[in-house]
Design an enzyme around this catalytic site. Structure first.
Site, short mmCIF file in Angstrom:
data_model
loop_
_atom_site.label_atom_id
_atom_site.label_comp_id
_atom_site.label_asym_id
_atom_site.label_seq_id
_atom_site.Cartn_x
_atom_site.Cartn_y
_atom_site.Cartn_z
NE ARG A 57 2.82 7.30 13.82
CZ ARG A 57 3.08 7.86 14.99
NH1 ARG A 57 3.56 7.15 15.98
NH2 ARG A 57 2.88 9.16 15.19
CE LYS A 103 1.60 -4.97 6.35
NZ LYS A 103 1.00 -3.76 5.86
NE ARG A 114 -3.71 0.44 2.31
CZ ARG A 114 -3.65 1.38 3.25
NH1 ARG A 114 -2.91 1.23 4.31
NH2 ARG A 114 -4.34 2.49 3.12
C1 BTN Z 1 0.47 -3.79 2.27
O1 BTN Z 1 1.27 -2.89 2.01
O2 BTN Z 1 0.14 -4.04 3.43
C2 BTN Z 1 -0.15 -4.60 1.17
C3 BTN Z 1 0.75 -5.72 0.73
C4 BTN Z 1 0.14 -6.57 -0.38
C5 BTN Z 1 1.12 -7.58 -0.93
C6 BTN Z 1 0.47 -8.52 -1.90
S1 BTN Z 1 1.50 -9.89 -2.32
C7 BTN Z 1 0.40 -10.37 -3.57
C8 BTN Z 1 -0.06 -9.10 -4.25
N1 BTN Z 1 0.88 -8.70 -5.28
C9 BTN Z 1 1.48 -7.56 -4.98
O3 BTN Z 1 2.33 -7.00 -5.70
N2 BTN Z 1 1.03 -7.08 -3.82
C10 BTN Z 1 0.04 -7.95 -3.24
#
Ligand code: BTN
Length: 325
Positions: free
Chosen positions: A322, A187, A122
């Site tokens: 946060r 996380k 994100r």
């Molecule tokens: C975050 O930042 O919390 C979201 C992370 C999401 C990661 C997943 S892995 C599968 C899919 N492909 C990506 O490039 N991102 C999501």
């Protein structure tokens, strides 16, 4: 990574294999094996080379297999799944599936990858995606309706992911709005929804989920926030195909329930897992930082913050929350 993939498949048992043995199987010399092994560092795996013994992975790998993932689905999810692919490597499963959607991939199409070279998180962040250890999954779906409803969808998927992992014995996982999976403040996983479509719909949604299952040391150094992996939580080896299947099952089911009922069907479950409820939090918005007391979410999935006694409502968009105290 064809040769690299073959070497990793041979090393997946976690035992030592000599350069000579690997070279004989692959039809290359020992020094070529060494070069390939060195190139595997970029894939984030921990490989040891010991003189006289050969090469060994720090831990055995369970590579993903579509049939084993499908076998882990319940009957309802199996009918919702309209296709599955396991890639060895890709830039991002979300990006890949968005492209496949453009070429006619159906609703309920799922894709996993062993490795992502440009995993997306994100807010423009990178999702560290080493080979063969974690889960990177994307599922395609299409929705009618207003785009605002998609905010609730990303929260609903958070509930689905926590349920999937809890059903495998991982207790104590919570959600931080909008959809971070946390365990003891660290996380464990994240969700990234990527959408395309006309304002009036239908919307094409790629639901991407990343779960840390067993993060290798080499990759851990690149993660820029406190993190945890599933193996640490459950204190045992946990099968990747089983986790992938369970995650896919809960995601497909949640997408279906959401299509029919919207976020309201998930609100209670989301609030039961909310780690910020009644906490003093700080929210970074386009207009600046807003502090307040978190009061859960409304029926659309918007965050309610109590600011000087007044409830303010925030849509997720690209905001970040946060916990202050
Ligand atoms: C975050 O930042 O919390 C979201 C992370 C999401 C990661 C997943 S892995 C599968 C899919 N492909 C990506 O490039 N991102 C999501």
């Amino acid at each position: 990574m064809n040769l690299g993939y073959r070497i990793l498949s041979l090393l997946a048992d976690g035992r030592f294999h000599s350069g000579e043995e690997l070279g004989t199987i692959l039809g290359i010399g020992r020094s070529a094996v060494w070069k390939v092994v060195q190139s595997l560092e970029a894939y984030g795996v921990d490989i040891f080379a010991v003189r006289g013994k050969g090469y060994r992975l720090a831990a055995p790998l369970e590579l993903l297999e579509p049939q084993r993932i499908v076998a882990a689905l319940d009957a309802q999810a199996a009918t919702l799944l309209r296709g599955i692919e396991v890639l060895r490597e890709v830039d991002s499963t979300n990006h890949y599936l968005t492209e496949q959607a453009g070429q006619g991939a159906p609703d309920g199409y799922a894709c996993f990858s062993e490795y992502q070279s440009l995993g997306r998180g994100r807010r423009g962040r990178t999702w560290v995606s080493p080979f063969g250890t974690n889960i990177y999954m994307s599922v395609l779906s299409r929705f009618d309706g207003a785009p605002e409803m998609l905010q609730g969808l990303s929260l609903a998927i958070g509930v689905a992911a926590v349920d999937a992992l809890s059903s495998m014995g991982a207790g104590g996982i919570g959600l931080k709005w909008p959809n971070d999976l946390l365990w003891e403040g660290r996380k464990l996983g994240g969700i990234l929804l990527e959408t395309a479509g006309e304002f009036s719909g239908p919307w094409q949604v790629v639901t991407g989920i990343g779960i840390n299952l067993g993060v290798p040391r080499t990759s851990a150094r690149q993660i820029d926030q406190p993190w945890v992996d599933l193996r640490t939580i459950v204190q045992r080896d946990i099968g990747r195909n089983q986790v992938a299947g369970r995650l896919l099952q809960h995601t497909l089911t949640a997408l279906e329930v959401f299509k029919r009922q919207g976020f309201i069907a998930f609100r209670r479950a989301w609030e039961a897992r909310d780690v910020t409820r009644d906490r003093h939090v700080s929210l970074s918005t386009m207009a600046g930082v807003q502090q307040g007391i978190a009061q859960g979410v409304d029926d659309s999935g918007a965050l309610i913050l109590s600011v000087q006694g007044k409830p303010l409502r925030f849509m997720s968009g690209d905001l970040s929350l946060r916990i202050v105290a």
